[in-house]
Design a protein around this motif. Structure first.
Motif, mmCIF file in Angstrom:
data_model
loop_
_atom_site.group_PDB
_atom_site.id
_atom_site.type_symbol
_atom_site.label_atom_id
_atom_site.label_comp_id
_atom_site.label_asym_id
_atom_site.label_seq_id
_atom_site.Cartn_x
_atom_site.Cartn_y
_atom_site.Cartn_z
ATOM 1 N N LEU A 329 0.604 -32.349 48.074
ATOM 2 C CA LEU A 329 0.369 -32.687 46.675
ATOM 3 C C LEU A 329 -0.857 -31.995 46.070
ATOM 4 O O LEU A 329 -0.768 -31.497 44.939
ATOM 5 N N PRO A 330 -2.006 -31.927 46.733
ATOM 6 C CA PRO A 330 -3.143 -31.229 46.110
ATOM 7 C C PRO A 330 -2.811 -29.787 45.733
ATOM 8 O O PRO A 330 -3.176 -29.315 44.648
ATOM 9 N N PHE A 331 -2.105 -29.097 46.617
ATOM 10 C CA PHE A 331 -1.706 -27.705 46.354
ATOM 11 C C PHE A 331 -0.757 -27.641 45.158
ATOM 12 O O PHE A 331 -0.905 -26.800 44.260
ATOM 13 N N ARG A 332 0.210 -28.533 45.123
ATOM 14 C CA ARG A 332 1.189 -28.520 44.024
ATOM 15 C C ARG A 332 0.518 -28.832 42.689
ATOM 16 O O ARG A 332 0.821 -28.209 41.671
ATOM 17 N N LEU A 333 -0.388 -29.792 42.683
ATOM 18 C CA LEU A 333 -1.068 -30.128 41.439
ATOM 19 C C LEU A 333 -1.948 -28.977 40.964
ATOM 20 O O LEU A 333 -1.973 -28.653 39.770
ATOM 21 N N GLN A 334 -2.657 -28.372 41.887
ATOM 22 C CA GLN A 334 -3.551 -27.283 41.495
ATOM 23 C C GLN A 334 -2.788 -26.119 40.878
ATOM 24 O O GLN A 334 -3.235 -25.506 39.900
ATOM 25 N N HIS A 335 -1.597 -25.832 41.424
ATOM 26 C CA HIS A 335 -0.819 -24.684 40.960
ATOM 27 C C HIS A 335 0.302 -25.089 40.006
ATOM 28 O O HIS A 335 1.148 -24.245 39.660
ATOM 29 N N ASP A 336 0.295 -26.338 39.576
ATOM 30 C CA ASP A 336 1.263 -26.847 38.601
ATOM 31 C C ASP A 336 2.698 -26.562 39.049
ATOM 32 O O ASP A 336 3.536 -26.071 38.277
ATOM 33 N N LEU A 337 2.981 -26.940 40.300
ATOM 34 C CA LEU A 337 4.301 -26.719 40.880
ATOM 35 C C LEU A 337 5.146 -27.991 40.757
ATOM 36 O O LEU A 337 4.615 -29.091 40.624
ATOM 37 N N PRO A 338 6.459 -27.857 40.806
ATOM 38 C CA PRO A 338 7.338 -29.040 40.688
ATOM 39 C C PRO A 338 7.076 -30.034 41.820
ATOM 40 O O PRO A 338 6.733 -29.646 42.942
ATOM 41 N N LEU A 339 7.254 -31.322 41.514
ATOM 42 C CA LEU A 339 7.088 -32.373 42.507
ATOM 43 C C LEU A 339 8.441 -32.886 42.979
ATOM 44 O O LEU A 339 9.371 -33.034 42.184
ATOM 45 N N THR A 340 8.537 -33.153 44.269
ATOM 46 C CA THR A 340 9.731 -33.788 44.828
ATOM 47 C C THR A 340 9.732 -35.262 44.440
ATOM 48 O O THR A 340 8.718 -35.951 44.622
ATOM 49 N N PRO A 341 10.835 -35.779 43.903
ATOM 50 C CA PRO A 341 10.864 -37.205 43.526
ATOM 51 C C PRO A 341 10.668 -38.114 44.738
ATOM 52 O O PRO A 341 11.154 -37.818 45.834
ATOM 53 N N GLU A 353 13.245 -40.784 57.939
ATOM 54 C CA GLU A 353 13.963 -40.308 56.759
ATOM 55 C C GLU A 353 13.274 -40.774 55.474
ATOM 56 O O GLU A 353 12.971 -41.949 55.299
ATOM 57 N N ASN A 354 13.051 -39.828 54.592
ATOM 58 C CA ASN A 354 12.357 -40.078 53.328
ATOM 59 C C ASN A 354 10.962 -40.675 53.532
ATOM 60 O O ASN A 354 10.432 -41.380 52.673
ATOM 61 N N TYR A 355 10.389 -40.355 54.684
ATOM 62 C CA TYR A 355 9.022 -40.788 54.994
ATOM 63 C C TYR A 355 8.209 -39.593 55.481
ATOM 64 O O TYR A 355 7.351 -39.097 54.761
ATOM 65 N N SER A 356 8.535 -39.107 56.664
ATOM 66 C CA SER A 356 7.783 -37.979 57.216
ATOM 67 C C SER A 356 8.626 -36.709 57.315
ATOM 68 O O SER A 356 8.270 -35.777 58.042
ATOM 69 N N ASP A 357 9.730 -36.664 56.561
ATOM 70 C CA ASP A 357 10.594 -35.477 56.616
ATOM 71 C C ASP A 357 10.600 -34.689 55.305
ATOM 72 O O ASP A 357 11.439 -33.806 55.114
ATOM 73 N N PHE A 358 9.670 -34.962 54.400
ATOM 74 C CA PHE A 358 9.602 -34.200 53.153
ATOM 75 C C PHE A 358 8.957 -32.836 53.413
ATOM 76 O O PHE A 358 7.909 -32.759 54.046
ATOM 77 N N PRO A 359 9.552 -31.756 52.902
ATOM 78 C CA PRO A 359 8.973 -30.427 53.122
ATOM 79 C C PRO A 359 7.826 -30.144 52.160
ATOM 80 O O PRO A 359 7.712 -30.753 51.089
ATOM 81 N N THR A 360 6.973 -29.218 52.566
ATOM 82 C CA THR A 360 5.977 -28.690 51.644
ATOM 83 C C THR A 360 6.667 -27.746 50.665
ATOM 84 O O THR A 360 7.827 -27.365 50.861
ATOM 85 N N TYR A 361 5.967 -27.359 49.624
ATOM 86 C CA TYR A 361 6.571 -26.478 48.621
ATOM 87 C C TYR A 361 6.938 -25.142 49.239
ATOM 88 O O TYR A 361 7.989 -24.575 48.933
ATOM 89 N N GLU A 362 6.087 -24.633 50.137
ATOM 90 C CA GLU A 362 6.348 -23.324 50.733
ATOM 91 C C GLU A 362 7.599 -23.345 51.595
ATOM 92 O O GLU A 362 8.298 -22.351 51.703
ATOM 93 N N ALA A 363 7.908 -24.488 52.216
ATOM 94 C CA ALA A 363 9.033 -24.533 53.147
ATOM 95 C C ALA A 363 10.364 -24.206 52.478
ATOM 96 O O ALA A 363 11.093 -23.324 52.950
#
Length: 383
Positions: A329-341, A353-363
Motif C-alpha cells: 500500500l505505501p508504494f501504491r499510494l505514493q505512485h497513485d496506483l490502483p488499489l485491489t478491493p 484466501e483473501n488474507y495473505s494471498d493478495f499480490p503486490t502491484y508489481e506481481a
C-alpha cells in the motif's frame, strides 16, 4: 514530494514514510491457545516496508481479557514463538512493529473467558456481541470490577508488555478505544463508579494512567503509543461531552512524552464507514492538546491522507481495510496506483484466501509481461 511519503520521527524511531498499518483483528490464530499462526507472520511480513510502521492486531492480555475466539492473545509461553516470527518478518523488511495490547472488558462471553463473567467499570445495559464457537453471539452479562481487582489487570498489561519485548517488538500500543475496557473507564456512559476510578474525568482516566505507566515501565515512554476513539460508537460506548473528555485525555497523554497518539475518526465504526465523505474532525481538535506525533485512522483514502498530513492535524495516517488487500500500500499510494478491493467476508476468520494471498502491484504486471513475451515467442515460431 507530498509530506505523507517523507520521513518522520516517532518516539525512539525515525520512519521513512507516514503510511501506517492499522491494527486489525483478523481471527487467524491456531487453537486452542490463541497461538499466532504462520499465515499471520506471512501477512505482516508481506505488508512490511523499509522504515514503515506496523501496529499489530490487538492481543488480549489474559483469559479474562478475551473477546473473540481465534483472536490474538499474549499471556502464556506457548505463544512466544508465533509472536517472535511476526516481529522477525517485519524486521526482515526493515520495518518497525508495535503490538497493540487489549482488555475487552464487557465485550466478551463466558465461552471465551474461561467461564467467568465479563468485567467492566460499572454494570450498564449492553447489547453487544462476542465471537464464540457458535459465531457472533450476544455478550454475556457483565459485572463491575471491585477496586481491589484493578491492580491485577494493570499487572497483566505489564506482563504482556514484557512478553512483547521478549518476542522482539519495537514497542506496544495501549488499546484505549472502541469501547473496550480502558475506554469503558474513560467515558461516563459506561463508568458510573463513585470511587477513585469514577466521577470526574481526572478519576476516570486513572485506569488509563496506571495501565500506560505499566507499559512504560517495560518499554520506556518513547516506545509506547495509545489509541483512542473520540465519539466512537463501537461497543455501545458514549460520553456526555466527548470533546472535553478526550481533550483532557490528550493532555494527560502528552505529559508522558509517549511515542504517538493514535486517533480513530468518528466517521467509522469498527470496519464499517458510518459517514461517507465526513471530514476528519477528531485529530484537529486534539492537535492543540498533544505535542507529539498524531496518527489519524478511519476512512482515509490517498487524497484525504495527504491532506490531513499537509494540514498538520496529523503526522501519519493508518490504513486498515485498504492495507488488508494491498500488501504494498505505501508504494501504491505514493505512485497513485490502483488499489485491489478488500474482501469484507474474509475480515473475521478464515484461511490464507483473501488474507495473505493478495499480490503486490508489481506481481500482476510481471505476469502480464511474461504472458506478452510468451505470445511474442509463439508468434515468432509460427512465422
Amino acid at each position: 514530494m507530498k509530506k505523507l511519503f517523507t520521513s518522520a520521527k516517532v518516539g525512539a524511531y525515525t520512519l521513512k514514510h507516514r503510511v501506517v498499518l492499522a491494527p486489525m483483528t483478523r481471527v487467524r490464530t491456531l487453537q486452542p491457545g490463541d497461538i499466532p499462526s504462520p499465515m499471520m507472520a506471512d501477512f505482516y511480513g508481506q505488508r512490511a516496508s523499509d522504515g514503515g510502521l506496523e501496529i499489530i492486531e490487538a492481543a488480549s492480555i489474559s483469559v479474562q481479557a478475551r473477546s473473540y475466539l481465534g483472536a490474538a492473545s499474549i499471556y502464556h509461553d506457548d505463544q512466544h514463538e508465533g509472536w517472535k516470527a511476526i516481529a522477525d518478518a517485519v524486521h526482515a523488511k526493515g520495518g518497525r512493529a508495535f503490538l497493540q495490547l487489549i482488555h475487552g472488558g464487557r465485550q466478551s462471553h463466558v465461552d471465551v473467558t474461561g467461564g467467568a463473567h465479563p468485567v467492566a467499570p460499572s454494570v450498564v445495559p449492553f447489547d453487544g456481541v462476542a465471537l464464540t464457537k457458535d459465531g457472533f453471539v450476544p455478550a454475556s452479562p457483565h459485572r463491575a470490577l471491585e477496586i481491589g481487582e484493578i491492580a491485577e489487570i494493570v499487572e497483566d498489561f505489564r506482563r504482556a508488555a514484557e512478553r512483547a519485548r521478549k518476542a522482539g517488538f519495537d514497542g506496544v500500543e495501549l488499546h484505549a478505544a472502541n469501547g473496550y475496557l480502558v475506554d469503558q473507564f474513560i467515558q461516563d456512559g459506561t463508568n458510573r463508579r463513585t470511587d477513585a476510578y469514577g466521577g470526574p474525568i481526572g478519576n476516570r482516566v486513572r485506569f488509563l494512567r496506571e495501565s500506560l505507566e505499566a507499559l512504560i515501565s517495560v518499554f520506556g515512554a518513547d516506545r509506547v503509543g495509545v489509541r483512542i476513539s473520540p465519539s466512537g460508537e463501537w461497543g455501545g460506548i458514549s460520553d456526555s461531552n466527548p470533546q472535553a473528555t478526550f481533550s483532557h485525555v490528550a493532555k494527560v497523554l502528552d505529559s508522558y512524552g509517549i511515542a504517538y497518539l493514535h486517533v480513530i475518526e468518528p466517521r467509522v465504526k469498527g470496519d464499517d464507514t458510518l459517514h461517507e465523505g465526513h471530514p476528519a474532525v477528531a485529530a484537529a481538535y486534539l492537535r492543540p492538546h498533544f505535542s507529539g506525533p498524531i496518527i489519524a485512522a478511519g476512512g482515509f483514502g490517498r487524497d484525504s491522507a495527504i491532506a490531513i498530513v499537509e494540514s498538520g492535524d496529523a503526522d501519519l495516517v493508518a490504513f486498515g481495510r485498504h492495507f488488508s488487500s494491498n500488501p504494498d500500500l505505501p508504494f501504491r499510494l505514493q505512485h497513485d496506483l490502483p488499489l485491489t478491493p478488500y474482501v469484507r467476508s474474509a475480515f473475521w476468520g478464515g484461511t490464507e484466501e483473501n488474507y495473505s494471498d493478495f499480490p503486490t502491484y508489481e506481481a500482476p504486471q510481471a505476469s502480464h509481461r511474461i504472458a506478452e513475451e510468451a505470445d511474442d515467442v509463439a508468434d515468432t515460431k509460427a512465422a
